[in-house]
Design a protein around this motif. Structure first.
Motif, PDB file in Angstrom:
ATOM      1  N   UNK A  16     -10.329  -5.034  -7.910  1.00 29.55           N
ATOM      2  CA  UNK A  16      -9.627  -5.763  -8.975  1.00 29.55           C
ATOM      3  C   UNK A  16      -8.986  -7.050  -8.454  1.00 29.55           C
ATOM      4  N   UNK A  17      -9.789  -7.885  -7.846  1.00 29.92           N
ATOM      5  CA  UNK A  17      -9.275  -9.121  -7.269  1.00 29.92           C
ATOM      6  C   UNK A  17     -10.289 -10.247  -7.486  1.00 29.92           C
ATOM      7  N   UNK A  18      -9.962 -11.417  -6.966  1.00 29.34           N
ATOM      8  CA  UNK A  18     -10.868 -12.565  -6.946  1.00 29.34           C
ATOM      9  C   UNK A  18     -11.468 -12.830  -8.330  1.00 29.34           C
ATOM     10  N   UNK A  19     -12.792 -12.975  -8.409  1.00 32.24           N
ATOM     11  CA  UNK A  19     -13.418 -13.328  -9.684  1.00 32.24           C
ATOM     12  C   UNK A  19     -13.283 -12.230 -10.731  1.00 32.24           C
ATOM     13  N   UNK A  20     -13.252 -10.972 -10.311  1.00 33.06           N
ATOM     14  CA  UNK A  20     -13.088  -9.886 -11.276  1.00 33.06           C
ATOM     15  C   UNK A  20     -11.784 -10.066 -12.051  1.00 33.06           C
ATOM     16  N   UNK A 215      11.893 -13.346 -11.674  1.00 34.73           N
ATOM     17  CA  UNK A 215      12.004 -12.178 -10.799  1.00 34.73           C
ATOM     18  C   UNK A 215      12.052 -10.895 -11.609  1.00 34.73           C
ATOM     19  N   UNK A 216      11.468  -9.836 -11.034  1.00 39.48           N
ATOM     20  CA  UNK A 216      11.400  -8.532 -11.688  1.00 39.48           C
ATOM     21  C   UNK A 216      11.713  -7.456 -10.648  1.00 39.48           C
ATOM     22  N   UNK A 217      12.192  -6.294 -11.085  1.00 41.21           N
ATOM     23  CA  UNK A 217      12.479  -5.209 -10.131  1.00 41.21           C
ATOM     24  C   UNK A 217      11.257  -4.865  -9.284  1.00 41.21           C
ATOM     25  N   UNK A 218      11.476  -4.685  -7.987  1.00 33.79           N
ATOM     26  CA  UNK A 218      10.392  -4.345  -7.068  1.00 33.79           C
ATOM     27  C   UNK A 218      10.119  -2.848  -7.163  1.00 33.79           C
ATOM     28  N   UNK A 219       8.863  -2.492  -7.424  1.00 37.08           N
ATOM     29  CA  UNK A 219       8.523  -1.083  -7.658  1.00 37.08           C
ATOM     30  C   UNK A 219       8.326  -0.301  -6.364  1.00 37.08           C
ATOM     31  N   UNK A 220       8.369  -0.976  -5.223  1.00 37.18           N
ATOM     32  CA  UNK A 220       8.272  -0.288  -3.945  1.00 37.18           C
ATOM     33  C   UNK A 220       6.880  -0.180  -3.371  1.00 37.18           C
ATOM     34  N   UNK A 221       5.893  -0.757  -4.050  1.00 36.15           N
ATOM     35  CA  UNK A 221       4.521  -0.711  -3.564  1.00 36.15           C
ATOM     36  C   UNK A 221       3.871  -2.088  -3.720  1.00 36.15           C
ATOM     37  N   UNK A 222       2.908  -2.394  -2.853  1.00 38.69           N
ATOM     38  CA  UNK A 222       2.122  -3.618  -2.988  1.00 38.69           C
ATOM     39  C   UNK A 222       0.662  -3.229  -3.157  1.00 38.69           C
ATOM     40  N   UNK A 223      -0.073  -4.045  -3.905  1.00 36.44           N
ATOM     41  CA  UNK A 223      -1.467  -3.725  -4.229  1.00 36.44           C
ATOM     42  C   UNK A 223      -2.367  -4.935  -4.029  1.00 36.44           C
ATOM     43  N   UNK A 224      -3.612  -4.644  -3.761  1.00 40.57           N
ATOM     44  CA  UNK A 224      -4.634  -5.683  -3.690  1.00 40.57           C
ATOM     45  C   UNK A 224      -4.732  -6.412  -5.026  1.00 40.57           C
ATOM     46  N   UNK A 225      -4.915  -7.731  -4.952  1.00 37.55           N
ATOM     47  CA  UNK A 225      -5.275  -8.500  -6.136  1.00 37.55           C
ATOM     48  C   UNK A 225      -4.148  -9.005  -7.010  1.00 37.55           C
ATOM     49  N   UNK A 226      -2.896  -8.631  -6.743  1.00 37.68           N
ATOM     50  CA  UNK A 226      -1.823  -9.089  -7.623  1.00 37.68           C
ATOM     51  C   UNK A 226      -1.638 -10.608  -7.534  1.00 37.68           C
ATOM     52  N   UNK A 259       1.834  -2.679 -12.197  1.00 37.42           N
ATOM     53  CA  UNK A 259       2.294  -2.041 -10.964  1.00 37.42           C
ATOM     54  C   UNK A 259       2.957  -0.698 -11.248  1.00 37.42           C
ATOM     55  N   UNK A 260       3.832  -0.680 -12.243  1.00 36.30           N
ATOM     56  CA  UNK A 260       4.521   0.566 -12.592  1.00 36.30           C
ATOM     57  C   UNK A 260       3.521   1.649 -12.975  1.00 36.30           C
ATOM     58  N   UNK A 261       2.515   1.268 -13.755  1.00 35.79           N
ATOM     59  CA  UNK A 261       1.496   2.222 -14.177  1.00 35.79           C
ATOM     60  C   UNK A 261       0.698   2.724 -12.976  1.00 35.79           C
ATOM     61  N   UNK A 262       0.376   1.827 -12.058  1.00 37.67           N
ATOM     62  CA  UNK A 262      -0.435   2.193 -10.896  1.00 37.67           C
ATOM     63  C   UNK A 262       0.322   3.116  -9.948  1.00 37.67           C
ATOM     64  N   UNK A 263       1.611   2.847  -9.762  1.00 39.65           N
ATOM     65  CA  UNK A 263       2.435   3.722  -8.921  1.00 39.65           C
ATOM     66  C   UNK A 263       2.537   5.103  -9.565  1.00 39.65           C
ATOM     67  N   UNK A 264       2.750   5.131 -10.868  1.00 36.27           N
ATOM     68  CA  UNK A 264       2.863   6.391 -11.603  1.00 36.27           C
ATOM     69  C   UNK A 264       1.569   7.210 -11.512  1.00 36.27           C
ATOM     70  N   UNK A 269      -3.917   1.674  -2.937  1.00 36.19           N
ATOM     71  CA  UNK A 269      -3.598   0.248  -2.817  1.00 36.19           C
ATOM     72  C   UNK A 269      -4.827  -0.636  -2.912  1.00 36.19           C
ATOM     73  N   UNK A 270      -5.905  -0.256  -2.228  1.00 30.18           N
ATOM     74  CA  UNK A 270      -7.096  -1.103  -2.189  1.00 30.18           C
ATOM     75  C   UNK A 270      -7.790  -1.235  -3.540  1.00 30.18           C
ATOM     76  N   UNK A 271      -7.522  -0.302  -4.454  1.00 29.95           N
ATOM     77  CA  UNK A 271      -8.188  -0.332  -5.759  1.00 29.95           C
ATOM     78  C   UNK A 271      -7.584  -1.354  -6.712  1.00 29.95           C
ATOM     79  N   UNK A 272      -6.425  -1.897  -6.389  1.00 27.02           N
ATOM     80  CA  UNK A 272      -5.779  -2.861  -7.270  1.00 27.02           C
ATOM     81  C   UNK A 272      -5.048  -2.175  -8.415  1.00 27.02           C
ATOM     82  N   UNK A 273      -4.331  -2.972  -9.200  1.00 28.25           N
ATOM     83  CA  UNK A 273      -3.471  -2.408 -10.245  1.00 28.25           C
ATOM     84  C   UNK A 273      -4.196  -2.220 -11.575  1.00 28.25           C
TER      85      UNK A 273
END
Length: 287
Positions: A16-20, A215-226, A259-264, A269-273
């Motif tokens: 879920x990054x780049x051209x996608x 700025x928004x609350x940090x959900x505690x995780x980072x993901x590919x493609x954001x 991000x919130x949905x992906x953490x839930x 991480x590599x799959x993107x949000x």
């Protein structure tokens, strides 16, 4: 007439990054994305194994066909470049299609978390700096801004005071503006809000005349493609004439929800949000 953006980036089947990301986001915003792939990958490079077919020698062929078609673009948006020869081909593309009313957005993908990517040789880094200097707007993360401005990332990483941190980043962005870009949006700035103690993730937009923080609350995780999602929203907003401040708020909200949905859901991480279900928010200009 529908606005058009030429998007020069790689295409990854998974991640879920780049051209996608760019194609779906820009199209959802009512703007036509016109992809020019720099490489085709089975999945983004964060996966332990992937297939990659580099398209450097095909980039000129696509450009020449578009020249025959006499097409024009409202915007040109560049992302990851794997070798200096790709940036050379981008310069040729700009010679053909970067006109007076065309904007150039450069996402100078060079590193993250204080470290540059291994592929970035001194030559490739120098050429990316040259490309960024030609842009109207750039969207570096803090690591990339440090690389572009020859700033020691460790100095930034030691800052704990929110106001001091943002002031230093603003000055770095203005130093970059002095080299060419009209707008610099620094992405993924982590800090603790001095007013409420909440850990936040912010994006800082800087021009010669003003500075805006979203700025928004940090959900505690980072993901590919954001970062790709964010830059794509900025490109789409630029094409349809939205203000940069409004576009940053929109991008931040969509990414926060994804991000919130992906953490839930426990998405790797590599799959993107999980951003697809929030694309409708990009289409509604009234929101």
């Amino acid at each position: 007439m529908t606005k058009k953006i030429a998007v020069i980036n790689d295409l990854s089947g998974f991640g879920r990054c780049s051209l996608t990301a760019a194609i779906s986001v820009i199209a959802a915003m009512g703007v036509q994305p016109c992809p020019l792939p720099t490489a085709i990958l089975s999945g983004q490079t964060g996966y332990p194994s992937y297939f990659c077919d580099v398209y450097t020698d095909r980039m000129d062929a696509i450009r020449k066909e578009w020249e025959k078609m006499k097409v024009s673009f409202d915007g040109i948006y560049t992302g990851f470049m794997s070798e200096s020869s790709q940036i050379e081909k981008v310069f040729r593309f700009l010679d053909s299609f970067y006109k007076k009313k065309t904007f150039l957005l450069v996402d100078p993908i060079m590193g993250d978390n204080g470290k540059g990517f291994d592929i970035f040789t001194p030559e490739l880094r120098s050429m990316m700096r040259e490309l960024a200097a030609r842009a109207d707007i750039i969207t570096p993360n803090l690591t990339e801004l440090c690389i572009l401005t020859d700033t020691d990332y460790r100095m930034i990483g030691q800052m704990t005071d929110e106001k001091h941190l943002l002031t230093v980043i603003e000055q770095m962005a203005k130093n970059m503006i002095a080299k060419g870009p009209k707008e610099v949006v620094v992405t993924g700035i982590r800090f603790t809000d001095s007013s409420d103690g909440v850990h936040k993730m912010g994006n800082l937009a800087v021009t010669k005349k003003k500075t805006d923080l979203a700025a928004f609350p940090f959900v505690g995780e980072s993901y590919s493609g954001t970062g790709d999602l964010f830059a794509s929203v900025v490109a789409g907003g630029k094409a349809r004439g939205d203000s940069l401040a409004d576009t940053m708020q929109l991008a931040g909200k969509v990414i926060e929800l994804a991000l919130e949905d992906s953490v839930r859901e426990g998405v790797p991480r590599n799959d993107g949000v999980n951003y697809e279900q929030y694309l409708w928010m990009l289409a509604d200009k009234e929101r």
